[in-house]
Design an enzyme around this catalytic site. Structure first.
Site, PDB file in Angstrom:
ATOM      1  N   ASP A 209      10.957   6.331  -6.259  1.00 50.33           N
ATOM      2  CA  ASP A 209      10.228   5.170  -5.848  1.00 50.33           C
ATOM      3  C   ASP A 209      10.952   3.839  -6.249  1.00 50.33           C
ATOM      4  OD1 ASP A 209       8.225   3.600  -4.887  1.00 50.33           O
ATOM      5  OD2 ASP A 209       7.514   3.127  -7.215  1.00 50.33           O
TER       6      ASP A 209
ATOM      7  N   GLY B  98       0.938  -1.242  -0.070  1.00 54.58           N
ATOM      8  CA  GLY B  98      -0.017   0.043  -0.085  1.00 54.58           C
ATOM      9  C   GLY B  98       0.805   1.358  -0.137  1.00 54.58           C
TER      10      GLY B  98
ATOM     11  N   GLU C 243       1.653   3.486  -2.259  1.00 50.40           N
ATOM     12  CA  GLU C 243       1.420   4.548  -3.167  1.00 50.40           C
ATOM     13  C   GLU C 243       0.135   5.081  -2.597  1.00 50.40           C
ATOM     14  OE1 GLU C 243       3.366   1.580  -4.742  1.00 50.40           O
ATOM     15  OE2 GLU C 243       4.613   3.202  -4.497  1.00 50.40           O
TER      16      GLU C 243
ATOM     17  N   ASN D  64       9.050   2.701  -0.625  1.00 53.49           N
ATOM     18  CA  ASN D  64       9.214   4.047  -0.837  1.00 53.49           C
ATOM     19  C   ASN D  64       8.664   4.784   0.283  1.00 53.49           C
ATOM     20  OD1 ASN D  64       6.736   3.436  -2.396  1.00 53.49           O
ATOM     21  ND2 ASN D  64       6.421   5.782  -1.953  1.00 53.49           N
TER      22      ASN D  64
HETATM   23 CA    CA Z   1       6.617   1.910  -4.194  1.00 56.01          CA
END
Ligand code: CA
Ligand code: CA
Length: 583
Positions: free
Chosen positions: A317, A191, A193, A275
C-alpha cells in the site's frame, strides 16, 4: 446571520472601492507571483508552495503574532487538512465533514458557512477530512465525502451547481482540493481501499457539465464529450488483462485521491494514483498499471500522455499519489524541465516533466527494506523478494501469509502532506516520517462497498525520540542538507518564502518557522490543537499575512497502531489562525 454577512461584505467592498471581481484563468496561472491573493491549491498550480514575499523573514519573524483566530465550531471536529484560499479580502476554507467557510480576512468574522448534508453510509478510509476549495469566476468549488462536486456562490455560499462524481455506496469519496485549468475543474476520487476504479475527470467550471473522464486502471476506456457526442479518448497502451490477471482490473483501485498539479510550460496535468486493489499482491501478478504511478494527462482531452510507476506490483500500500512538483534547474549550461515527487515508498524521484523520463531517484528516509535500490536507468525498484509479505496460499491453513517487517510503513516516508520547493535555495522541504510496519496477507474477494485489502498490519515507530522529520533535500544531488526531527509524525504541509523561511505545523500544535538554508528554528507558536493543514501567505494593504488551519486528526490516529497510542493524548480542534507583523 445572512443579513449580517451581506452587510459585512458590502462594507468590505466599500473600503476597497471595487466590486469583487471573479477569479480568471489568468489569476490562477499567475497565482504564485501575485501576492495579493491565493487562488490555487499549492500556492500556484505547479504546487511549489513558495511565496516571493519577504517582509516576514529570518530577522523579522520573531515579531509575528496572531491577529485573529476563527473556529469552525460544531460538535464534530476531527482532522483539518485544508489549505485556505484568499481573494478580495475573503478567505475560503474547508473543514471536516465537507464544510466550507467564507471569512473576512481583516477581522476573522464569518461571512457564510456551507454544510454538505452527508448520508449515513459514507466510507472515507482515513478520516472525514477535506483539503480545500478551487475558485473560479464567482464560484467556490469543492468535493464532498459522498463523492460530489459542489459549486457555491462566492458571495452567499448558495449552491450554484452540484454533480455526482461517483457512487459513495461503492466506497467513493472526495477529499482532495479540485484544481481549475483552462475553465475546467479537475478532480480525482478516493476509495482505493474499497476496490473502486480511480479516475480523473474534468467538468466545465461554470456549469458543472462533464468534459472528459479518464480512468486510471488499464483496461477501462476514457471518454471526451465533443459536440454533444461521446468519443473515446484512448488510454495509452491500455488493454484489459495486459498487466492484470483475469478480471482483477475491474476492481483495480489506483485511486486519484490526492488530486493533482498542472504545469503550463508543458501543458500537462500530473495526477498520482494509489495502490492496486487488493493490497494482497499475490492475487494480481503483473505491474497493475496505472496503479502507484504518476500520470501526465492532456487537460483538453483527458488522454494519458505519459506515466511513471514508482511501485510496480505494489504489495505494501505505498500508493503513488504524492504530488509531482515542477521546477527548473541548470545542468551543463542547459535548463532541465524537471518535476520531483517524494513517494510513500521512501524514494524521491526527479523526472523529465516533458516525457516522464527518469532522471534520478534517491531515498529520503533513513531506511528502506522492500527494495535494494532503483535501477539507475529506469528508476524501477530492485525488489527484495524476502520483504514482500507472503502468500496466504503458502501457509498451512491458507489464512495468513508470512508476516514481514517493512520500512517505510504504508503511511509512508511521506504521506499526503505537501512538500515545498524554494526558488531561492533550490531545495525541497519534505515533511517525512520514520516508521515501520508488520504486514501480512490474507485471502479476500471483492464485494461492492466493503474493505478490499486482504492484508493486516501494525505500524511501529523506528526511534523512541522522534517519528517526524522535516528534511531539506537537494534534488540535484539527492543529499539531505539538514533535518529537524519531531516526536509525533508530521502530517501537515510546508511553505517556503523569499524571506528564507520554511513554515510547517506539528501534531503537538506548533506552527514552526525555520531558516530555509540552515534549518535553525526561528519561530514557534502553539495553536492549541495539532496542525495537519498547509500554511499560506499573502499580502493585504502592504502587509504580509500568514494563515494555517489547526485541528488534529487524519489517518494516523485511525490506522497508526503503536504510533496512534503515542499520539492519543493530542486534542482535536478546528481553528484558522492568521498572523502578521505588528504595524
Ligand atoms: Ca491506499
Ligand atoms: Ca496569487
Amino acid at each position: 446571520m445572512k443579513k449580517f454577512a451581506l452587510s459585512a461584505l458590502v462594507a468590505a467592498m466599500a473600503v476597497t472601492g471595487t466590486a469583487q471581481a471573479g477569479v480568471t484563468d489568468k489569476d490562477i496561472i499567475n497565482d504564485q507571483m501575485t501576492t495579493g491573493d491565493v487562488v490555487s491549491n499549492g500556492m500556484g498550480l505547479r504546487g511549489q508552495r513558495y511565496s516571493p514575499m519577504d517582509k516576514i523573514n529570518t530577522e523579522t519573524v520573531k515579531d509575528m503574532r496572531p491577529v485573529w483566530a476563527f473556529s469552525f465550531g460544531g460538535e464534530k471536529q476531527r482532522g483539518q487538512e485544508s489549505q485556505p484560499m484568499v481573494k478580495d479580502g475573503v478567505m475560503y476554507v474547508t473543514a471536516s465533514y465537507s464544510r466550507v467557510f467564507a471569512v473576512d480576512t481583516t477581522t476573522g468574522e464569518e461571512l457564510w458557512e456551507y454544510n454538505a448534508r452527508l448520508p449515513d453510509g459514507i466510507m472515507p478510509c482515513c478520516d472525514v477530512i477535506n483539503r480545500g476549495v478551487a475558485l473560479y469566476d464567482d464560484l467556490v468549488i469543492f468535493g464532498t465525502l459522498d463523492a460530489k462536486l459542489v459549486a457555491l456562490d462566492a458571495k452567499t455560499g448558495k449552491v450554484k451547481w452540484k454533480k455526482k462524481v461517483e457512487d459513495y455506496k461503492a466506497g467513493y469519496s472526495i477529499t482532495a482540493a479540485p484544481i481549475v485549468v483552462k475553465g475546467k475543474v479537475i478532480t480525482g476520487v478516493s476509495g482505493g481501499e474499497f476496490g473502486i476504479i480511480g479516475k480523473v475527470e474534468a467538468y466545465d467550471a461554470k456549469t458543472g457539465k462533464l468534459a472528459w473522464t479518464r480512468p486510471t486502471v488499464e483496461g477501462h476506456m476514457g471518454f471526451i464529450w465533443k459536440d454533444g457526442k461521446k468519443m473515446e479518448n484512448g488510454i495509452s497502451g491500455g488493454q484489459a488483462g495486459k498487466t492484470w490477471p483475469g478480471d482483477l482490473w475491474k476492481s483495480g483501485g489506483a485511486a486519484t485521491w490526492l488530486g493533482g498539479t498542472y504545469d503550463p510550460d508543458v501543458d500537462l496535468l500530473f495526477f498520482g494514483t494509489g495502490n492496486p486493489a487488493p493490497w494482497n499482491s499475490h492475487l494480481r501478478p503483473g505491474d497493475n498499471l496505472f496503479s502507484s504511478s504518476r500520470v501526465a494527462i492532456d487537460p483538453d482531452t483527458g488522454k494519458i500522455v505519459w506515466h511513471f510507476q514508482t511501485t510496480p506490483h505494489d504489495g505494501w500500500d505505498y500508493d503513488g499519489v504524492n504530488e509531482l512538483v515542477s521546477f527548473d534547474y541548470k545542468a551543463n549550461g542547459k535548463t532541465v524541465k524537471a518535476a520531483a515527487t517524494a513517494d510513500r515508498n521512501g524514494f524521491m524521484y526527479v523526472l523529465n516533466r516533458e516525457n516522464g523520463d527518469f532522471i534520478r531517484g534517491f531515498p529520503f528516509v533513513d531506511k528502506i527494506t522492500w527494495a535494494k535500490g532503483l535501477d539507475p536507468k529506469t528508476g524501477r525498484p530492485i525488489y527484495d523478494d524476502s520483504n514482500r509479505p507472503g502468500n496466504p496460499a503458502d501457509s498451512k491453513d491458507g489464512k495468513k501469509g508470512k508476516s514481514v517487517l517493512a520500512v517505510p510503513s504504508f503511511l509512508g516516508g511521506k504521506n499526503w502532506m505537501p512538500v515545498s520547493y524554494s526558488q531561492d535555495t533550490g531545495l525541497f522541504y519534505v515533511p517525512s516520517n520514520e516508521w515501520a510496519m508488520d504486514i501480512w496477507n490474507e485471502p479476500t474477494a471483492y464485494k461492492k462497498g466493503a474493505a478490499y485489502l486482504g492484508a493486516g498490519f501494525t505500524i511501529k515507530p523506528m526511534n523512541d525520540e522522534y517519528i517526524g522529520v522535516l528534511r531539506a533535500m537537494d534534488p540535484k544531488t539527492g543529499k539531505e542538507v539538514w533535518r529537524k526531527t519531531n516526536y509525533a509524525p508530521l502530517w501537515g504541509g510546508a511553505l517556503t518564502t523569499k524571506g528564507n523561511l520554511v513554515f510547517y505545523g506539528t501534531p503537538e500544535g506548533y506552527l514552526l518557522g525555520l531558516n530555509a538554508k540552515t534549518g535553525e528554528e526561528v519561530y514557534k507558536f502553539n495553536t492549541g490543537s495539532g496542525i495537519v493543514g498547509s500554511p499560506i501567505t499573502w499580502e493585504q494593504d502592504g502587509e504580509q499575512y500568514l494563515s494555517v488551519v489547526s485541528g488534529w486528526g487524519g489517518a494516523v490516529p485511525l490506522w497508526g497502531g503503536e504510533v496512534a497510542k503515542r499520539v492519543k493524548h493530542l486534542n482535536q480542534g478546528g481553528t484558522v489562525w492568521t498572523f502578521k507583523l505588528p504595524k
